[in-house]
Design a protein around this motif. Structure first.
Motif, PDB file in Angstrom:
ATOM      1  N   ILE A   1      69.782  89.288  91.990  1.00 19.47           N
ATOM      2  CA  ILE A   1      68.659  89.461  92.909  1.00 19.47           C
ATOM      3  C   ILE A   1      67.400  89.024  92.188  1.00 19.47           C
ATOM      4  O   ILE A   1      67.170  89.413  91.040  1.00 19.47           O
ATOM      5  CB  ILE A   1      68.547  90.924  93.372  1.00 19.47           C
ATOM      6  N   TYR A   2      66.606  88.223  92.877  1.00 20.51           N
ATOM      7  CA  TYR A   2      65.295  87.845  92.388  1.00 20.51           C
ATOM      8  C   TYR A   2      64.263  88.641  93.166  1.00 20.51           C
ATOM      9  O   TYR A   2      64.048  88.408  94.348  1.00 20.51           O
ATOM     10  CB  TYR A   2      65.029  86.355  92.582  1.00 20.51           C
TER      11      TYR A   2
ATOM     12  N   PRO B   1      63.525  80.179  87.239  1.00 22.49           N
ATOM     13  CA  PRO B   1      64.138  80.136  88.561  1.00 22.49           C
ATOM     14  C   PRO B   1      63.166  79.876  89.708  1.00 22.49           C
ATOM     15  O   PRO B   1      63.578  79.448  90.778  1.00 22.49           O
ATOM     16  CB  PRO B   1      64.766  81.515  88.708  1.00 22.49           C
ATOM     17  N   ASP B   2      61.885  80.125  89.522  1.00 18.70           N
ATOM     18  CA  ASP B   2      60.907  79.941  90.581  1.00 18.70           C
ATOM     19  C   ASP B   2      59.626  79.415  89.951  1.00 18.70           C
ATOM     20  O   ASP B   2      59.080  80.033  89.035  1.00 18.70           O
ATOM     21  CB  ASP B   2      60.641  81.280  91.283  1.00 18.70           C
ATOM     22  N   VAL B   3      59.116  78.300  90.458  1.00 18.53           N
ATOM     23  CA  VAL B   3      57.945  77.675  89.845  1.00 18.53           C
ATOM     24  C   VAL B   3      56.691  78.534  89.986  1.00 18.53           C
ATOM     25  O   VAL B   3      55.743  78.364  89.220  1.00 18.53           O
ATOM     26  CB  VAL B   3      57.688  76.266  90.419  1.00 18.53           C
ATOM     27  N   ARG B   4      56.668  79.452  90.907  1.00 16.87           N
ATOM     28  CA  ARG B   4      55.488  80.308  91.069  1.00 16.87           C
ATOM     29  C   ARG B   4      55.276  81.232  89.870  1.00 16.87           C
ATOM     30  O   ARG B   4      54.179  81.709  89.654  1.00 16.87           O
ATOM     31  CB  ARG B   4      55.603  81.139  92.344  1.00 16.87           C
ATOM     32  N   THR B   5      56.326  81.475  89.087  1.00 18.11           N
ATOM     33  CA  THR B   5      56.182  82.354  87.924  1.00 18.11           C
ATOM     34  C   THR B   5      55.416  81.687  86.785  1.00 18.11           C
ATOM     35  O   THR B   5      55.100  82.342  85.802  1.00 18.11           O
ATOM     36  CB  THR B   5      57.557  82.819  87.400  1.00 18.11           C
ATOM     37  N   THR B   6      55.129  80.410  86.897  1.00 17.90           N
ATOM     38  CA  THR B   6      54.278  79.756  85.906  1.00 17.90           C
ATOM     39  C   THR B   6      52.819  79.812  86.306  1.00 17.90           C
ATOM     40  O   THR B   6      51.948  79.418  85.545  1.00 17.90           O
ATOM     41  CB  THR B   6      54.681  78.275  85.715  1.00 17.90           C
ATOM     42  N   ASP B   7      52.539  80.306  87.504  1.00 15.96           N
ATOM     43  CA  ASP B   7      51.166  80.328  87.999  1.00 15.96           C
ATOM     44  C   ASP B   7      50.644  81.750  88.205  1.00 15.96           C
ATOM     45  O   ASP B   7      49.779  82.207  87.485  1.00 15.96           O
ATOM     46  CB  ASP B   7      51.096  79.538  89.309  1.00 15.96           C
TER      47      ASP B   7
ATOM     48  N   MET C   1      61.667  89.429  88.648  1.00 15.04           N
ATOM     49  CA  MET C   1      62.634  90.263  87.932  1.00 15.04           C
ATOM     50  C   MET C   1      64.025  89.887  88.428  1.00 15.04           C
ATOM     51  O   MET C   1      64.285  89.879  89.625  1.00 15.04           O
ATOM     52  CB  MET C   1      62.359  91.753  88.181  1.00 15.04           C
ATOM     53  N   GLU C   2      64.911  89.567  87.492  1.00 12.74           N
ATOM     54  CA  GLU C   2      66.283  89.187  87.812  1.00 12.74           C
ATOM     55  C   GLU C   2      67.195  90.364  87.478  1.00 12.74           C
ATOM     56  O   GLU C   2      67.236  90.833  86.350  1.00 12.74           O
ATOM     57  CB  GLU C   2      66.664  87.957  86.989  1.00 12.74           C
TER      58      GLU C   2
ATOM     59  N   VAL D   1      68.706  87.021  97.187  1.00 10.05           N
ATOM     60  CA  VAL D   1      70.010  87.142  96.557  1.00 10.05           C
ATOM     61  C   VAL D   1      70.497  85.725  96.276  1.00 10.05           C
ATOM     62  O   VAL D   1      70.592  84.906  97.171  1.00 10.05           O
ATOM     63  CB  VAL D   1      71.008  87.905  97.463  1.00 10.05           C
ATOM     64  N   ILE D   2      70.806  85.463  95.005  1.00 10.34           N
ATOM     65  CA  ILE D   2      71.166  84.121  94.561  1.00 10.34           C
ATOM     66  C   ILE D   2      72.524  84.152  93.891  1.00 10.34           C
ATOM     67  O   ILE D   2      72.849  85.082  93.151  1.00 10.34           O
ATOM     68  CB  ILE D   2      70.120  83.585  93.552  1.00 10.34           C
ATOM     69  N   GLU D   3      73.324  83.131  94.145  1.00 12.52           N
ATOM     70  CA  GLU D   3      74.604  82.944  93.445  1.00 12.52           C
ATOM     71  C   GLU D   3      74.309  82.117  92.197  1.00 12.52           C
ATOM     72  O   GLU D   3      73.910  80.958  92.276  1.00 12.52           O
ATOM     73  CB  GLU D   3      75.590  82.207  94.348  1.00 12.52           C
TER      74      GLU D   3
END
Length: 174
Positions: free
Chosen positions: A6-7, A134-140, A145-146, A170-172
């Motif tokens: 889960i992200y 996993p998500d480009v927004r986390t650089t901005d 949390m995974e 929810v990601i595989e």
């Protein structure tokens, strides 16, 4: 066995810290947290063990000090002794005060360079490595949390929505 995670995405670091504490209190396993800047106290909230890089740095500094001492003794005393200003080089101990700056520089040189190499190897960073973000927004401006899913997907989704997550996916994972 599925590799679902889960992200949970947050837009404030204080909300993220509260969510990490609640997640640990609920005994869910946090795989990783991605942040755009260092969050003070996050490592303790996640329950991460303290780093041992300082011990490595001390050992690398000792190696540099030993190498510098050996190098100066060999070059200035054994291989090519010089009479500088009327002070002959009969022994290393007599000339050691003049060698202190070199010993310091060798200590710092070895510690700094070997620490960089150790950090990159420990972090598994090398040239041409693809980003694991996993998500480009986390650089901005977002925090992610995974958390591992163990046949409790719906329960976890509702749990993270209640902790203040702006988005729960929810990601595989491969």
């Amino acid at each position: 066995m599925s590799n679902k995670v889960i992200y949970a995405i947050y837009n404030d670091d204080d909300i993220l810290m509260d969510a990490v504490k609640k997640t640990r209190a609920a005994h869910h396993h946090i795989e990783e947290v991605f942040t755009p800047f260092p969050v003070h106290g996050l490592d303790k909230a996640m329950g991460l063990a303290p780093t041992r890089l300082a011990i490595c740095s001390f050992i690398y500094g000792l190696c540099g000090l030993s190498f510098g001492t050996w190098m100066m003794n060999y070059i200035m005393i054994q291989d090519w002794p010089q009479d500088i200003g009327g002070k002959p080089s009969f022994s290393y101990i007599e000339n050691m005060p003049a060698f202190v700056p070199i010993m310091f520089e060798e200590t710092v040189f070895f510690a700094a360079h070997l620490m960089v190499i150790t950090f990159y190897m420990r972090s598994r960073l090398w040239p041409f490595k693809e980003a694991e973000n996993p998500d480009v927004r986390t650089t901005d401006d977002h925090f992610l949390m995974e958390v591992a899913v163990n046949n409790n997907e719906k329960e976890l989704v509702s749990f993270f929505e209640s902790t203040g997550a702006v988005e729960v996916k929810v990601i595989e994972k491969h």
